[in-house]
Design a protein around this motif. Structure first.
Motif, short mmCIF file in Angstrom:
data_model
loop_
_atom_site.label_atom_id
_atom_site.label_comp_id
_atom_site.label_asym_id
_atom_site.label_seq_id
_atom_site.Cartn_x
_atom_site.Cartn_y
_atom_site.Cartn_z
N ALA A 161 -8.43 -31.66 54.56
CA ALA A 161 -8.47 -30.64 55.61
C ALA A 161 -9.93 -30.36 55.99
N ASP A 162 -10.82 -30.24 54.98
CA ASP A 162 -12.26 -30.07 55.27
C ASP A 162 -12.73 -31.19 56.19
N PHE A 207 -11.16 -31.17 59.96
CA PHE A 207 -11.67 -30.08 60.80
C PHE A 207 -13.18 -30.25 61.04
N HIS A 208 -13.90 -30.70 60.01
CA HIS A 208 -15.32 -30.97 60.20
C HIS A 208 -15.52 -32.06 61.27
N LEU A 237 -13.67 -32.76 63.76
CA LEU A 237 -13.32 -32.26 65.10
C LEU A 237 -14.27 -31.18 65.60
N ALA A 238 -15.17 -30.71 64.73
CA ALA A 238 -16.09 -29.63 65.12
C ALA A 238 -17.29 -30.14 65.91
N GLY A 275 -18.55 -32.12 69.51
CA GLY A 275 -18.11 -32.50 70.85
C GLY A 275 -18.06 -34.01 71.09
N ARG A 331 -14.99 -35.32 69.29
CA ARG A 331 -13.77 -35.00 70.05
C ARG A 331 -13.67 -35.89 71.29
N VAL A 335 -12.10 -39.13 70.25
CA VAL A 335 -10.64 -38.96 70.07
C VAL A 335 -9.97 -38.96 71.44
N LEU A 339 -4.67 -36.28 63.44
CA LEU A 339 -4.24 -35.27 64.42
C LEU A 339 -3.00 -34.53 63.92
N ALA A 398 -3.72 -32.10 60.90
CA ALA A 398 -4.43 -30.88 61.31
C ALA A 398 -3.49 -29.97 62.11
N ALA A 439 -14.28 -24.77 70.95
CA ALA A 439 -13.63 -25.78 70.10
C ALA A 439 -14.51 -26.10 68.90
N ASP A 440 -15.83 -26.24 69.13
CA ASP A 440 -16.77 -26.44 68.01
C ASP A 440 -16.59 -25.33 66.98
N PHE A 476 -13.01 -25.29 65.02
CA PHE A 476 -12.85 -26.38 64.05
C PHE A 476 -13.89 -26.24 62.93
N HIS A 477 -15.10 -25.80 63.26
CA HIS A 477 -16.11 -25.56 62.21
C HIS A 477 -15.62 -24.47 61.25
N ALA A 512 -13.16 -25.78 58.79
CA ALA A 512 -13.62 -26.89 57.92
C ALA A 512 -14.06 -26.39 56.54
N ARG A 534 -10.26 -21.15 55.32
CA ARG A 534 -8.83 -21.43 55.49
C ARG A 534 -7.99 -20.52 54.58
N TRP A 540 -5.16 -27.98 71.48
CA TRP A 540 -6.10 -29.09 71.67
C TRP A 540 -5.53 -30.35 70.99
N LEU A 541 -5.12 -30.20 69.73
CA LEU A 541 -4.62 -31.34 68.96
C LEU A 541 -3.34 -31.90 69.58
#
Lengths: 105, 105
Positions: A9-10, A13-14, A16-17, A19, A22, A25, A80, A83, B9-10, B13-14, B17, B22, B86-87
């Motif tokens: 999970a870390d 999400f990291h 996707l953080a 731009g 993303r 993707v 995807l 998350a 979004a940054d 998701f940050h 992470a 969480r 977003w996902l």
């Protein structure tokens, strides 16, 4: 598929953080791309793109294969989905709690 | 609600992470908590918890209000929904592409 523990999970999400990651993707939802196409799309160097791809592959958002000298990247839906499932579980838990409160009032 | 541009979004998701952040989101799906309850739940200092809460509030995952000396935190579903949307958009774009490919073959 990665076991979706705290570290996975870390990672996702990291990944996707950022731009640019993303944007990779997003680009790959339209079909596979080579590393040079992705670099041109992002407007960054191939070396920087490779770094982003490593992060994306480690979090199962992207997979790639090499044919001769060309590496082609594909979207890997596993990252995807994992998350999205994490977020959805928390959102629905929260909504069910609100529903229960509403039923009591 | 934040405009869900690249910076939002940054941020979301940050924020997600990190395992402790969480854990805060997870805990708040069960109901509101004070900052000290969250600190005890995480097993970290109140100061560290406040730092995490700042990140979570900036990304609309948590909101809080202060009554006297006690700050109570709530889950803010806006952040979860934005990240999930977003996902989901990327996953469904990818799946539709696969469906179109399947229809052509």
């Amino acid at each position: 598929m990665l076991k979706y523990g705290p570290e996975a999970a870390d990672r996702v999400f990291h990944a996707l953080a950022d731009g640019n990651r993303r944007a990779v993707v997003e680009r790959l939802t339209h079909g596979p791309s080579t590393v040079s196409e992705l670099a041109a799309h992002l407007g960054v160097t191939v070396a920087a793109t490779v770094q982003h791809l490593r992060v994306l592959q480690d979090s199962e958002l992207v997979r790639s294969e090499k044919t001769g000298r060309v590496r082609t990247c594909h979207l890997d839906p596993a990252g995807l989905r994992s998350a999205e499932a994490w977020l959805q579980r928390r959102r629905t838990a929260w909504e069910h709690r609100l529903d229960r409160l509403g039923a009591v009032r």
